[in-house]
Design an enzyme around this catalytic site. Sequence first.
Site, mmCIF file in Angstrom:
data_model
loop_
_atom_site.group_PDB
_atom_site.id
_atom_site.type_symbol
_atom_site.label_atom_id
_atom_site.label_comp_id
_atom_site.label_asym_id
_atom_site.label_seq_id
_atom_site.Cartn_x
_atom_site.Cartn_y
_atom_site.Cartn_z
ATOM 1 N N GLY A 8 0.837 -1.210 0.000
ATOM 2 C CA GLY A 8 0.000 0.000 0.000
ATOM 3 C C GLY A 8 0.861 1.246 0.000
ATOM 4 O O GLY A 8 0.494 2.285 0.562
ATOM 5 N N LEU A 10 1.630 3.461 -2.121
ATOM 6 C CA LEU A 10 1.278 4.692 -2.837
ATOM 7 C C LEU A 10 0.169 5.458 -2.113
ATOM 8 O O LEU A 10 -0.296 6.486 -2.582
ATOM 9 C CB LEU A 10 0.855 4.372 -4.272
ATOM 10 C CG LEU A 10 1.908 3.579 -5.086
ATOM 11 C CD1 LEU A 10 1.413 3.332 -6.502
ATOM 12 C CD2 LEU A 10 3.240 4.336 -5.130
ATOM 13 N N GLN A 12 -1.681 7.262 1.531
ATOM 14 C CA GLN A 12 -1.353 8.450 2.350
ATOM 15 C C GLN A 12 -0.142 8.217 3.261
ATOM 16 O O GLN A 12 0.747 9.061 3.340
ATOM 17 C CB GLN A 12 -2.566 8.841 3.208
ATOM 18 C CG GLN A 12 -2.385 10.160 3.945
ATOM 19 C CD GLN A 12 -3.366 10.354 5.104
ATOM 20 O OE1 GLN A 12 -4.073 9.429 5.511
ATOM 21 N NE2 GLN A 12 -3.419 11.561 5.622
ATOM 22 N N TYR A 142 -14.801 -1.532 8.779
ATOM 23 C CA TYR A 142 -13.375 -1.204 8.929
ATOM 24 C C TYR A 142 -12.920 -1.511 10.362
ATOM 25 O O TYR A 142 -11.892 -2.148 10.578
ATOM 26 C CB TYR A 142 -13.195 0.283 8.597
ATOM 27 C CG TYR A 142 -11.800 0.833 8.769
ATOM 28 C CD1 TYR A 142 -10.730 0.362 8.023
ATOM 29 C CD2 TYR A 142 -11.564 1.880 9.668
ATOM 30 C CE1 TYR A 142 -9.458 0.918 8.169
ATOM 31 C CE2 TYR A 142 -10.302 2.440 9.814
ATOM 32 C CZ TYR A 142 -9.250 1.945 9.056
ATOM 33 O OH TYR A 142 -8.005 2.496 9.207
ATOM 34 N N LYS A 146 -10.241 -4.165 11.950
ATOM 35 C CA LYS A 146 -9.103 -3.716 12.766
ATOM 36 C C LYS A 146 -9.007 -4.530 14.065
ATOM 37 O O LYS A 146 -7.930 -4.930 14.466
ATOM 38 C CB LYS A 146 -9.201 -2.212 13.053
ATOM 39 C CG LYS A 146 -8.895 -1.354 11.825
ATOM 40 C CD LYS A 146 -7.463 -1.565 11.370
ATOM 41 C CE LYS A 146 -7.161 -1.000 10.006
ATOM 42 N NZ LYS A 146 -5.854 -1.388 9.467
#
Length: 316
Positions: A8, A10, A12, A142, A146
Amino acid sequence: MGKILITGALGQIGSELMITLRKQHGSDNVVVAGHVKAPSEEVLKAGPFETLDATDMEAVVAVVKKHNITTIYHMASILSGTGEKNPQKAWHVNMGGLYNVLEAGRMFNLSLFVPSSIAAFGPTSPMDHTPQDTIQRPTSMYGVTKVAGELLCDYYFLKWGVDVRGLRYPGLISNLTLPGGGTTDYAVEIYYEAIKQKTYSCFLREDTYLDMMYMPDAIEGSIQLMEADPSKLIHRNAFNISAMSFTPKMIAAAIQKYIPDFTITYNIDPVRQGIADSWPNSFDDSAARKEWGWNPKYNLDNMTKDMLDTLSKKLK
Ligand code: AKB
């Protein structure tokens, strides 16, 4: 430390993490991977890049073997807002990718960094100074991924001794790469719009408190945890970390100190407001401070100054 892989990369966090890790370890020793968007020319020139979908087990193993990877920072994830639009995909990407990375960790004796989030808490968790160890019954997909991910990481350490560590990131504010599909994204967008339009329409209510952090602190904390003396770590993964807690009204006031004619309006998105209302207002991060020396540098005011200075140059 041997070679590092960032999945991941690319996104933030990954796009800033790769810069810092490459400065510390040399460009050739940090392999960056992603597949959702195409890498820029700059990324391709800067060092090794792999097109990698972390949900593809064979592909993960192939990249680990090809580059003799010893550490993975697993940043590939679908965030909270996007996760509610397609919960099945959020489960597949977040849990499938994590499972493959943990299995690679078990098979090749890797060190792993796996981020969790404030989303791992829910409406029945204590909202203020949320403790490190407390009730976790999140209501977003989400958040479910987590919590499940935190447990799976603990399991891989306890059962097989996989050196997996991680932090519960709060909302992250940054100026290099935009976040994609999170509930805390407003706190990034607001700075861009303050410079571009001098006004911002916020999708959260003005009094919504959330934990937040400036990206340089998040990057430093992640690397610091990976370098911490393992004998001092009682928790290992899912450390609460925080730097500041504020509302949309408070961030708008902080911006107005530098741009007095900036205005904020509110157009509430019920889905993301519901998610934000179920998350902690502020974390107790004393375990991270005690076990590995967490100590953030940025607060709302010095972050706002830095964001506005950097974005004014970038958006000129
Ligand atoms: C999101 O808003 O979904 C993320 C997070 C807090 O994990 N930024």
